[in-house]
Design an enzyme around this catalytic site. Structure first.
Site, PDB file in Angstrom:
ATOM      1  N   ASP A  67       0.881  -1.170   0.000  1.00 25.61           N
ATOM      2  CA  ASP A  67       0.000   0.000   0.000  1.00 25.61           C
ATOM      3  C   ASP A  67       0.915   1.215   0.000  1.00 25.61           C
ATOM      4  O   ASP A  67       1.550   1.528   1.009  1.00 25.61           O
ATOM      5  CB  ASP A  67      -0.896  -0.020   1.239  1.00 25.61           C
ATOM      6  CG  ASP A  67      -1.841   1.178   1.308  1.00 25.61           C
ATOM      7  OD1 ASP A  67      -1.626   2.159   0.556  1.00 25.61           O
ATOM      8  OD2 ASP A  67      -2.766   1.153   2.125  1.00 25.61           O
ATOM      9  N   VAL A  68       1.008   1.897  -1.142  1.00 24.98           N
ATOM     10  CA  VAL A  68       1.986   2.984  -1.280  1.00 24.98           C
ATOM     11  C   VAL A  68       1.679   4.168  -0.371  1.00 24.98           C
ATOM     12  O   VAL A  68       2.540   5.034  -0.170  1.00 24.98           O
ATOM     13  CB  VAL A  68       2.116   3.466  -2.743  1.00 24.98           C
ATOM     14  CG1 VAL A  68       2.671   2.360  -3.630  1.00 24.98           C
ATOM     15  CG2 VAL A  68       0.784   3.998  -3.281  1.00 24.98           C
ATOM     16  N   ASN A  94       4.866   4.914 -10.213  1.00 22.05           N
ATOM     17  CA  ASN A  94       3.843   4.756 -11.235  1.00 22.05           C
ATOM     18  C   ASN A  94       2.439   4.572 -10.673  1.00 22.05           C
ATOM     19  O   ASN A  94       1.460   4.860 -11.348  1.00 22.05           O
ATOM     20  CB  ASN A  94       4.206   3.544 -12.111  1.00 22.05           C
ATOM     21  CG  ASN A  94       3.061   3.106 -13.004  1.00 22.05           C
ATOM     22  OD1 ASN A  94       2.704   3.779 -13.965  1.00 22.05           O
ATOM     23  ND2 ASN A  94       2.463   1.966 -12.678  1.00 22.05           N
ATOM     24  N   TYR A 154      -8.209  14.817  -9.778  1.00 22.57           N
ATOM     25  CA  TYR A 154      -7.207  14.005 -10.493  1.00 22.57           C
ATOM     26  C   TYR A 154      -6.269  14.899 -11.293  1.00 22.57           C
ATOM     27  O   TYR A 154      -5.042  14.740 -11.243  1.00 22.57           O
ATOM     28  CB  TYR A 154      -7.907  13.017 -11.422  1.00 22.57           C
ATOM     29  CG  TYR A 154      -6.943  12.232 -12.295  1.00 22.57           C
ATOM     30  CD1 TYR A 154      -6.251  11.139 -11.786  1.00 22.57           C
ATOM     31  CD2 TYR A 154      -6.723  12.596 -13.628  1.00 22.57           C
ATOM     32  CE1 TYR A 154      -5.367  10.425 -12.577  1.00 22.57           C
ATOM     33  CE2 TYR A 154      -5.840  11.889 -14.421  1.00 22.57           C
ATOM     34  CZ  TYR A 154      -5.159  10.810 -13.892  1.00 22.57           C
ATOM     35  OH  TYR A 154      -4.277  10.111 -14.682  1.00 22.57           O
TER      36      TYR A 154
END
Length: 266
Positions: A67-68, A94, A154
């Site tokens: 989980d980044v 990424n 976003y």
């Protein structure tokens, strides 16, 4: 500023499928020694390792469920690169989310985790930390340079990545760390990020989902492989601080961002 991928070691977030998986394939095609794929999707991650092993042989790729948004989990990927392959030379942040309906998560993945991955890259590769330098690639988007009414959060996160990399991509940071920063801005790519776009918009704004789907469909499409190939170009040939675009199945090209002082409206 030429960089040779041959024999290098990479940490790649969001590498289990789509653009990330294609990046892993292209790096290994170009002689990468090994890659740690850090992704939250265990099923796809393990499938990715099976495919990479089948094509490139064993001991080339390992997967770590990550989980980044959790700093300790993200750092574990760097530690795994050290213990498995002996170091880190390339970091590719990424992992990304297109989901304005969960904008806190979107910012955590698209902004916070990119900063964390960048700082970890400096920690594990920087000359200022006793290492030999390397390359950090942060993934933005063509929407880092334009508006899209259907998913403003976003779009803002991708503008954030551009600003982060332009600032790290200055002489001061290269002289200090020996790390080349490059940014890749993919165009519309055939991934789940796009395929599942409906229902991902801010609630309470009529027709945003339809506008998002139609807006994405109106732009030139490409496969993830196109972006993977563009990443190789950016890593090997890009200058420190350079910004690249991969869109519409064309070869990746570098952007020249104008100085704001040349853009004054008269």
């Amino acid at each position: 500023m030429v960089f040779d991928i041959q024999g290098k070691i990479a940490v790649l977030t969001g590498g289990a499928a789509g653009i990330g998986f294609s990046i892993a394939v292209e790096l290994l095609k170009n002689g990468l020694k090994g890659v740690v794929i850090a992704d939250i999707d265990s099923k796809s991650g393990n499938e990715a390792i099976t495919k990479l092993t089948s094509h490139f042989g064993s001991n080339k790729a390992v997967f770590l469920k990550t989980d980044v948004t959790k700093a300790d989990q993200l750092e574990a990927a760097f530690k795994l690169a050290l213990s498995t392959f002996g170091g880190v030379d390339i970091v590719i942040n990424n992992a990304g989310v297109l989901k304005d309906s969960q904008w806190e998560l979107e910012i955590a993945v698209n902004c916070n985790a990119v900063v964390q991955g960048t700082l970890l890259g400096i920690k594990y590769m920087g000359k200022n930390n006793g290492h030999k330098g390397g390359v950090i690639v942060n993934i933005a988007s063509i929407y880092g340079f334009q508006e899209m009414e259907a998913c403003p959060v976003y779009v803002a996160t991708k503008h954030f990545v551009i600003g982060l990399d332009k600032s790290f991509g200055t002489k001061y940071h290269y002289d200090l760390t020996g790390i080349k920063f490059v940014t890749m801005c993919p165009g519309i790519t055939d991934t789940t990020l796009v395929a599942e776009s409906s229902g991902f918009c801010l609630p309470g704004f009529p027709n945003l989902g339809k506008m998002l789907t139609e807006g994405l469909a109106s732009l030139p499409q490409q496969t993830p492989e196109c972006v993977g190939q563009g990443i190789v170009t950016a890593i090997t040939k890009g200058d420190h601080g350079s910004i690249w675009v991969s869109e519409g199945k064309e070869p990746a090209y570098e952007l020249e961002v104008p100085d704001r002082r040349t853009m004054r409206k008269h």
